[in-house]
Design a protein around this motif. Structure first.
Motif, PDB file in Angstrom:
ATOM      1  N   THR A  77       0.908  -1.248  -0.064  1.00  0.00           N
ATOM      2  CA  THR A  77       0.016  -0.187  -0.082  1.00  0.00           C
ATOM      3  C   THR A  77       0.920   1.336   0.043  1.00  0.00           C
ATOM      4  O   THR A  77       1.985   1.192   0.243  1.00  0.00           O
ATOM      5  CB  THR A  77      -0.819   0.082   1.380  1.00  0.00           C
ATOM      6  N   LEU A  99       3.146  10.503  -0.549  1.00  0.00           N
ATOM      7  CA  LEU A  99       2.595  11.322   0.390  1.00  0.00           C
ATOM      8  C   LEU A  99       1.419  12.327  -0.198  1.00  0.00           C
ATOM      9  O   LEU A  99       0.706  12.832   0.509  1.00  0.00           O
ATOM     10  CB  LEU A  99       3.695  12.202   1.258  1.00  0.00           C
ATOM     11  N   ASP A 103      -5.624  10.612   0.691  1.00  0.00           N
ATOM     12  CA  ASP A 103      -5.584  11.044   2.088  1.00  0.00           C
ATOM     13  C   ASP A 103      -5.249   9.684   2.735  1.00  0.00           C
ATOM     14  O   ASP A 103      -5.165   8.821   2.486  1.00  0.00           O
ATOM     15  CB  ASP A 103      -7.069  11.510   2.534  1.00  0.00           C
ATOM     16  N   PRO A 104      -5.015  10.045   3.997  1.00  0.00           N
ATOM     17  CA  PRO A 104      -4.706   8.792   5.025  1.00  0.00           C
ATOM     18  C   PRO A 104      -5.567   7.579   4.899  1.00  0.00           C
ATOM     19  O   PRO A 104      -4.846   6.458   4.805  1.00  0.00           O
ATOM     20  CB  PRO A 104      -4.556   9.307   6.331  1.00  0.00           C
ATOM     21  N   VAL A 106      -7.386   6.404   2.410  1.00  0.00           N
ATOM     22  CA  VAL A 106      -7.090   5.958   0.936  1.00  0.00           C
ATOM     23  C   VAL A 106      -5.911   5.225   1.018  1.00  0.00           C
ATOM     24  O   VAL A 106      -5.648   4.248   0.386  1.00  0.00           O
ATOM     25  CB  VAL A 106      -7.503   6.868   0.068  1.00  0.00           C
ATOM     26  N   ARG A 107      -4.808   5.695   1.423  1.00  0.00           N
ATOM     27  CA  ARG A 107      -3.422   5.158   1.528  1.00  0.00           C
ATOM     28  C   ARG A 107      -3.193   4.080   2.197  1.00  0.00           C
ATOM     29  O   ARG A 107      -2.239   3.463   1.875  1.00  0.00           O
ATOM     30  CB  ARG A 107      -2.386   6.502   1.943  1.00  0.00           C
ATOM     31  N   TYR A 108      -3.935   3.689   3.313  1.00  0.00           N
ATOM     32  CA  TYR A 108      -3.907   2.315   3.794  1.00  0.00           C
ATOM     33  C   TYR A 108      -4.399   1.430   2.909  1.00  0.00           C
ATOM     34  O   TYR A 108      -4.050   0.212   3.153  1.00  0.00           O
ATOM     35  CB  TYR A 108      -4.999   2.488   5.181  1.00  0.00           C
ATOM     36  N   ILE A 188      -7.111  18.164  -1.298  1.00  0.00           N
ATOM     37  CA  ILE A 188      -6.523  16.906  -0.593  1.00  0.00           C
ATOM     38  C   ILE A 188      -7.731  15.834  -1.423  1.00  0.00           C
ATOM     39  O   ILE A 188      -8.829  16.083  -1.319  1.00  0.00           O
ATOM     40  CB  ILE A 188      -6.612  16.670   0.611  1.00  0.00           C
ATOM     41  N   GLY A 189      -7.029  14.840  -2.106  1.00  0.00           N
ATOM     42  CA  GLY A 189      -7.864  13.691  -2.454  1.00  0.00           C
ATOM     43  C   GLY A 189      -8.067  13.879  -3.781  1.00  0.00           C
ATOM     44  O   GLY A 189      -8.693  12.822  -4.424  1.00  0.00           O
TER      45      GLY A 189
END
Lengths: 284, 164
Positions: A77, A99, A103-104, A106-108, A188-189
């Motif tokens: 991921t 980075l 967003d966090p 989605v990045r997981y 963001i996103g």
């Protein structure tokens, strides 16, 4: 928003994945993090009668850095990339780019494999992989084959991958010199209005190598060989940067959408590339 | 009629078992099937973060996950963090520092913040803003949300130090 019904498969090995693909052909699709495919299914823009979830397939995730070669499994991921110290050391541009993706949450979930294999012009990894001259490893009924990132993308959502193949890993030589991943987005996103991946080699005051790739400015990522060539042998002075930007503008083909008209996108592409070159040269 | 599948998951420490169509979205499972209505449906398009839950140790948007993918998973929602009798430190901090106005985004905010503070126990303001970027609030302008999370972090760290 309820997607159309589908049959769900969760095989535990590649043989199981390939068997479902062989049986159902283009009615089957693999699911990695799902943050491109699931929204499309919810909007009923993608119809997937057989969904093959890769989460339990052994050996698809993980990062190795060995002998200057980086290999990243398809199910790795963005969050894994950001947290991987050896990768940040070997190829810091991967962390810098990751980075800037979504967003966090989605990045997981979002994976390298999904990002490069989906063929969405808005995804950041395809351009980055072209900049790094990466190789994609595909597995299909006839075994494994390798494809260069720079030859993989044909049109929006159209790639060299066949329906019965699965992209299982990406690999590239750890880059040396300066790097930058620069991205302009509305919020963001959002996908990029324009993004640039730049790698520069430096010897004394002279640029010895340059690789430049642009994102979301054509229906495929654009690796601009001419833009890189305009910098090599120069001291990356104003005239050389102007030449590189002009060369890049000759290679992209943006379309008008809700991120702006063509003229604006070309303007943004130039600004972003100038910033990326400046930062990469500063770090070289 | 699509084939239903047998699903097992642990939600807030409690084992759950049921039959569901694989296409059911996790947020609908939680709200409509299990009556766990803390996670909210805001945009239903992976943007707003109101549906955020913790799934196998990751903050995820439960509107962008099929229940089939969550088969076998461990899920925590806002209901698993605190209760009306015993608020979580973050809930207390949001109350204290005006971290909410209408409250719609708050369950997602706090669930995400709980994971963020697990990963970065002593964050800077910038780290809080970056780590909370997947959650939208239309009332507060974020200022008091950030303040609440920083206050909760300080509180948790002080409690940890006192215990040592």
């Amino acid at each position: 928003m309820i997607p159309a019904a589908f049959e769900y498969h969760r095989p535990t090995d590649m043989a199981g994945v390939l068997a479902v693909l062989a049986e159902h052909g283009d009615e089957a699709r693999v699911l990695a993090g799902g943050h491109s495919l699931i929204p499309m299914m919810k909007l009923r823009m993608a119809d997937v009668p057989h969904l093959i979830d890769l989460q339990d397939v052994d050996g698809l995730s993980g990062i190795t850095v060995e002998g200057g070669r980086v290999r990243i499994g398809a199910m790795t991921t963005q969050s894994d990339i950001i947290g991987h110290a050896a990768l940040a050391e070997a190829a810091p541009i991967m962390r810098e780019a990751s980075l800037q993706i979504a967003d966090p949450q989605v990045r997981y979930m979002g994976t390298v494999g999904g990002n490069v294999a989906n063929g969405d012009p808005g995804n950041d990894m395809p351009g980055l992989m072209q900049c790094l001259d990466a190789t994609f490893l595909l597995v299909g009924p006839d075994g494994e084959r390798e494809v260069q990132a720079r030859g993989f993308y044909e049109a929006a959502y159209m790639t060299d991958r066949a329906d019965d193949e699965v992209l299982v890993a990406v690999a590239f030589d750890a880059p040396s010199g300066g790097y930058a991943y620069e991205k302009q987005k509305r919020k963001i996103g959002d996908y990029a209005t324009a993004a640039a991946a730049v790698l520069l080699g430096k010897d004394g005051d002279t640029c010895t190598s340059a690789s430049i790739a642009m994102t979301n400015l054509s229906d495929t990522p654009v690796w601009s060989e001419a833009a890189g060539a305009a910098l090599v042998g120069t001291s990356v002075d104003a005239a050389a940067v102007d030449a590189a930007v002009a060369a890049m503008l000759g290679d992209i083909d943006p379309t008008q959408d809700n991120r702006g008209p063509i003229e604006f996108k070309r303007h943004a592409a130039a600004v972003i590339l100038r910033r990326a070159i400046a930062r990469a040269w500063d770090r070289a | 009629m699509a084939k239903k599948m047998h699903i097992q998951m642990t939600v807030n420490g409690e084992a759950q078992e049921f039959l569901a169509e694989p296409r059911e979205l996790l947020i609908h499972t939680l709200r409509e099937r299990l009556n766990i209505t803390g996670p909210h449906i805001g945009c239903e398009t992976s943007h707003c973060g109101a549906c955020t839950v913790t799934l196998n140790g990751k903050s995820v948007k439960s509107c962008t996950m099929f229940v089939a993918q969550a088969n076998g998973a461990e899920v925590t929602t806002i209901e698993g963090l605190g209760s009306p009798d015993k608020l979580h430190v973050l809930q207390e901090a949001f109350k204290e520092h005006h971290g909410l106005q209408c409250g719609f985004c708050t369950p997602g905010m706090i669930t995400r913040a709980s994971k963020l503070l697990e990963e970065i126990p002593n964050p800077t303001e910038e780290e809080v803003r970056f780590g909370m970027a997947g959650n939208l609030c239309r009332c507060t302008g974020y200022q008091n949300i950030v303040k609440s999370i920083l206050a909760a972090a300080a509180e948790m760290n002080a409690a940890k130090e006192a215990a040592e």
